[in-house]
Design a protein around this motif. Structure first.
Motif, PDB file in Angstrom:
ATOM      1  N   ASP A 190      41.550  29.629  18.403  1.00  0.00           N
ATOM      2  CA  ASP A 190      42.484  28.593  19.077  1.00  0.00           C
ATOM      3  C   ASP A 190      41.957  28.224  20.626  1.00  0.00           C
ATOM      4  OD1 ASP A 190      43.106  30.883  20.103  1.00  0.00           O
ATOM      5  OD2 ASP A 190      45.420  30.672  19.421  1.00  0.00           O
ATOM      6  N   LEU A 191      40.952  28.716  21.207  1.00  0.00           N
ATOM      7  CA  LEU A 191      40.443  28.446  22.482  1.00  0.00           C
ATOM      8  C   LEU A 191      39.077  27.910  22.204  1.00  0.00           C
ATOM      9  CD1 LEU A 191      41.828  31.159  24.622  1.00  0.00           C
ATOM     10  CD2 LEU A 191      42.619  29.016  24.681  1.00  0.00           C
ATOM     11  N   ALA A 192      38.443  27.357  21.187  1.00  0.00           N
ATOM     12  CA  ALA A 192      37.163  27.021  20.881  1.00  0.00           C
ATOM     13  C   ALA A 192      36.810  25.975  22.118  1.00  0.00           C
ATOM     14  CB  ALA A 192      37.179  26.209  19.502  1.00  0.00           C
ATOM     15  N   GLY A 193      35.829  26.043  22.541  1.00  0.00           N
ATOM     16  CA  GLY A 193      35.078  25.228  23.402  1.00  0.00           C
ATOM     17  C   GLY A 193      35.823  25.170  24.926  1.00  0.00           C
ATOM     18  N   LYS A 194      36.894  25.819  25.094  1.00  0.00           N
ATOM     19  CA  LYS A 194      37.760  25.659  26.292  1.00  0.00           C
ATOM     20  C   LYS A 194      37.119  26.813  27.530  1.00  0.00           C
ATOM     21  CE  LYS A 194      41.415  23.290  25.060  1.00  0.00           C
ATOM     22  NZ  LYS A 194      42.047  23.648  23.709  1.00  0.00           N
ATOM     23  N   GLY A 195      36.860  26.251  28.505  1.00  0.00           N
ATOM     24  CA  GLY A 195      36.470  27.139  29.747  1.00  0.00           C
ATOM     25  C   GLY A 195      37.604  27.978  30.192  1.00  0.00           C
ATOM     26  N   ILE A 196      37.402  29.151  30.148  1.00  0.00           N
ATOM     27  CA  ILE A 196      38.290  30.221  30.715  1.00  0.00           C
ATOM     28  C   ILE A 196      37.710  31.212  31.698  1.00  0.00           C
ATOM     29  CG2 ILE A 196      40.029  32.156  30.098  1.00  0.00           C
ATOM     30  CD1 ILE A 196      40.971  29.799  28.626  1.00  0.00           C
ATOM     31  N   LEU A 197      38.090  31.179  32.835  1.00  0.00           N
ATOM     32  CA  LEU A 197      37.537  32.122  33.916  1.00  0.00           C
ATOM     33  C   LEU A 197      38.442  33.155  34.178  1.00  0.00           C
ATOM     34  CD1 LEU A 197      35.645  31.059  37.301  1.00  0.00           C
ATOM     35  CD2 LEU A 197      37.508  32.496  37.523  1.00  0.00           C
ATOM     36  N   VAL A 198      37.779  34.331  34.351  1.00  0.00           N
ATOM     37  CA  VAL A 198      38.812  35.736  34.407  1.00  0.00           C
ATOM     38  C   VAL A 198      38.188  36.366  35.670  1.00  0.00           C
ATOM     39  CG1 VAL A 198      39.448  37.983  33.688  1.00  0.00           C
ATOM     40  CG2 VAL A 198      39.233  35.880  32.121  1.00  0.00           C
ATOM     41  N   THR A 199      38.839  36.688  36.485  1.00  0.00           N
ATOM     42  CA  THR A 199      38.302  37.761  37.716  1.00  0.00           C
ATOM     43  C   THR A 199      38.838  39.097  37.311  1.00  0.00           C
ATOM     44  OG1 THR A 199      40.146  37.496  39.464  1.00  0.00           O
ATOM     45  CG2 THR A 199      38.443  35.770  39.602  1.00  0.00           C
ATOM     46  N   ALA A 200      38.058  40.181  37.611  1.00  0.00           N
ATOM     47  CA  ALA A 200      38.312  41.375  37.550  1.00  0.00           C
ATOM     48  C   ALA A 200      37.765  42.624  38.276  1.00  0.00           C
ATOM     49  CB  ALA A 200      37.529  41.661  35.830  1.00  0.00           C
ATOM     50  N   GLY A 201      38.208  43.664  38.303  1.00  0.00           N
ATOM     51  CA  GLY A 201      37.787  44.641  38.915  1.00  0.00           C
ATOM     52  C   GLY A 201      38.381  44.783  40.526  1.00  0.00           C
ATOM     53  N   PRO A 202      37.743  45.702  41.330  1.00  0.00           N
ATOM     54  CA  PRO A 202      37.882  45.646  42.757  1.00  0.00           C
ATOM     55  C   PRO A 202      37.125  44.658  43.407  1.00  0.00           C
ATOM     56  CG  PRO A 202      36.638  47.540  42.417  1.00  0.00           C
ATOM     57  CD  PRO A 202      36.819  46.896  40.793  1.00  0.00           C
ATOM     58  N   THR A 203      37.399  44.593  44.626  1.00  0.00           N
ATOM     59  CA  THR A 203      36.341  44.098  45.528  1.00  0.00           C
ATOM     60  C   THR A 203      36.007  45.073  46.377  1.00  0.00           C
ATOM     61  OG1 THR A 203      37.723  43.094  47.136  1.00  0.00           O
ATOM     62  CG2 THR A 203      37.101  41.563  45.485  1.00  0.00           C
ATOM     63  N   VAL A 204      34.782  45.099  47.147  1.00  0.00           N
ATOM     64  CA  VAL A 204      34.294  46.082  48.011  1.00  0.00           C
ATOM     65  C   VAL A 204      33.926  45.359  49.169  1.00  0.00           C
ATOM     66  CG1 VAL A 204      32.522  47.674  48.456  1.00  0.00           C
ATOM     67  CG2 VAL A 204      33.416  47.367  46.372  1.00  0.00           C
ATOM     68  N   GLU A 205      34.647  46.084  50.521  1.00  0.00           N
ATOM     69  CA  GLU A 205      34.368  45.453  51.612  1.00  0.00           C
ATOM     70  C   GLU A 205      33.697  46.313  52.503  1.00  0.00           C
ATOM     71  OE1 GLU A 205      35.324  42.306  51.676  1.00  0.00           O
ATOM     72  OE2 GLU A 205      36.730  42.349  49.903  1.00  0.00           O
ATOM     73  N   ASP A 206      32.520  46.023  53.025  1.00  0.00           N
ATOM     74  CA  ASP A 206      31.538  47.236  53.949  1.00  0.00           C
ATOM     75  C   ASP A 206      32.014  47.261  55.130  1.00  0.00           C
ATOM     76  OD1 ASP A 206      29.943  47.599  51.420  1.00  0.00           O
ATOM     77  OD2 ASP A 206      28.856  45.821  51.733  1.00  0.00           O
ATOM     78  N   ILE A 207      31.803  48.608  55.699  1.00  0.00           N
ATOM     79  CA  ILE A 207      32.234  48.736  56.785  1.00  0.00           C
ATOM     80  C   ILE A 207      30.817  49.031  57.796  1.00  0.00           C
ATOM     81  CG2 ILE A 207      33.171  50.599  58.436  1.00  0.00           C
ATOM     82  CD1 ILE A 207      35.061  51.339  56.352  1.00  0.00           C
TER      83      ILE A 207
END
Ligand code: C5P
Length: 372
Positions: A152-169
């Motif tokens: 039911d989402l055939a051909g539709k663009g779906i963007l997902v963000t996942a996980g942590p981000t890492v901020e360097d010191i």
């Protein structure tokens, strides 16, 4: 779910035990059948791995989906007869060809009842490539799940963000958080099973992303990189689900060398100057032509009130809230108890579910919103 596993003979058989394990981890009943008499020498092994008796080709047990692995090309006549019989009965068939079969890359055909999994090449130590074999047990299991899912989402663009981000010191230290990425990956796979063209923008994950045609993984490290990767790809999306645990603050400066505790100017009790990171969800919410937007909120108190405030402030269509202090909910566990809040003020509490089942409930809402 009942999976009829038609086990072929040949070199690919070595990967069948790990495939059976992947299918059984999903709590599916795996019903083995041997495609040729030559495969029968291991009948006891297959029976014990599947915890089911080995069936007969001419009288296969009823199942929701048939999986041919490894699948010889051309099919032995008895297997070809079984396949056409199953297809006529509306049972989807997934085949995993052996090396001799031509690889057929490309996304899943919309609404297809039969689907060939592209075998992956296995690189050998010292160079060269082993005989082509499975795309990996998790990818095959996903293809089996997709074969019984309504696209039911055939051909539709779906963007997902996942996980942590890492901020360097500095080159050895960083700020991050406990997100494993499992919830985001579950959302991406749920969308993929429904036929969506999925883009998964993710920080460093503690889970493996299966290699699937139609699922593009975009690895990033920092919030700024995630922000840029999302904005570059957002125009092609029908929906964006922002599940990443993005760092709210990053060091104001990244030191080029490791900061020495004995260096001049480093206090006995030092402080780290921070800056705010870009709010990716709020940035998407403010776009003039924005996709359907789903946000997440990990809260520790007054969950619904905080979540409703966040939904309005960030311009989301749906907000999935969870209380991360509750046992079985939140970081680094396989389950989640989510409450879905919508722009119209409706509040839908979901029960405690596996992250995969919770993702399916969220994608139900997305698919309903995107339906013509
Ligand atoms: O404000 P808070 O971090 O609680 O909001 C959580 C939601 O906002 C999540 O969907 C998260 O992915 C998103 N977010 C974001 N960029 C940030 C912070 C949060 O996209 N810098």
């Amino acid at each position: 779910m009942r999976v009829l596993l038609v086990i072929g003979a040949g070199p690919g058989q070595g990967a069948v035990p790990s495939l059976i394990a992947a299918l059984r981890r999903r709590e599916w009943a795996v019903l083995p059948i041997l495609s040729t008499p030559a495969a029968a020498s291991c009948a006891d092994l297959w029976s014990s791995l599947c915890a089911a008796p080995v069936g007969f080709l001419d009288a296969p047990p009823a199942a929701d989906v048939a999986l041919l692995a490894p699948c010889a090309v051309p099919l032995p006549p008895a297997v070809a007869a079984l396949v056409s019989h199953r297809r006529a009965a509306g049972v989807p068939v997934v085949s995993v060809p052996t090396a001799s079969a031509p690889a057929r890359p490309g996304p899943r055909p919309a609404g297809a009842a039969a689907w060939e999994v592209v075998p992956a090449a296995l690189p050998l130590l010292g160079g060269g490539v082993a005989p082509l074999w499975l795309a990996g047990p998790e990818a095959v299991a996903e293809a089996v799940a997709a074969a019984v899912t309504r696209p039911d989402l055939a051909g539709k663009g779906i963007l997902v963000t996942a996980g942590p981000t890492v901020e360097d010191i500095d080159p050895v230290r960083f700020l991050s958080n406990r997100s494993s990425g499992l919830m985001g990956l579950s959302l991406a796979l749920s969308a993929w099973r429904r036929g969506a063209a999925v883009t998964l923008v993710h920080g460093p994950l503690q889970v493996a992303v299966p290699a699937l045609p139609g699922l593009e993984a975009v690895p990033v490290r920092s919030a700024a990189q995630m922000h840029q990767a999302v904005l570059e790809r957002i125009a092609a999306q029908a929906a964006a689900i922002l599940c990443a645990a993005v760092a709210d603050f990053a060091p104001r400066q990244v030191a080029a060398q490791k900061i020495k505790k004995t260096a001049a100017g480093v206090a006995e009790d030092p402080t780290l100057p921070l800056r705010r990171t870009p709010d990716i969800l709020a940035a998407l919410g403010a776009l003039p032509r924005r996709p359907f937007l789903v946000g997440f909120a990990a809260e520790t108190d007054h969950v619904e009130a905080h979540a409703l405030d966040k939904l309005r402030r960030k311009g989301c269509d749906l907000l999935c809230a969870n209380d991360v202090t509750e046992p079985g909910s939140g970081f680094a566990v396989a389950t989640n108890r989510i409450t879905i809040l919508a722009r119209d003020g409706s509040i839908t509490p979901l029960p405690l579910l596996s992250k995969s089942a919770a993702a399916d409930c969220i994608l139900d809402r997305v698919a309903a919103a995107l339906a013509p």
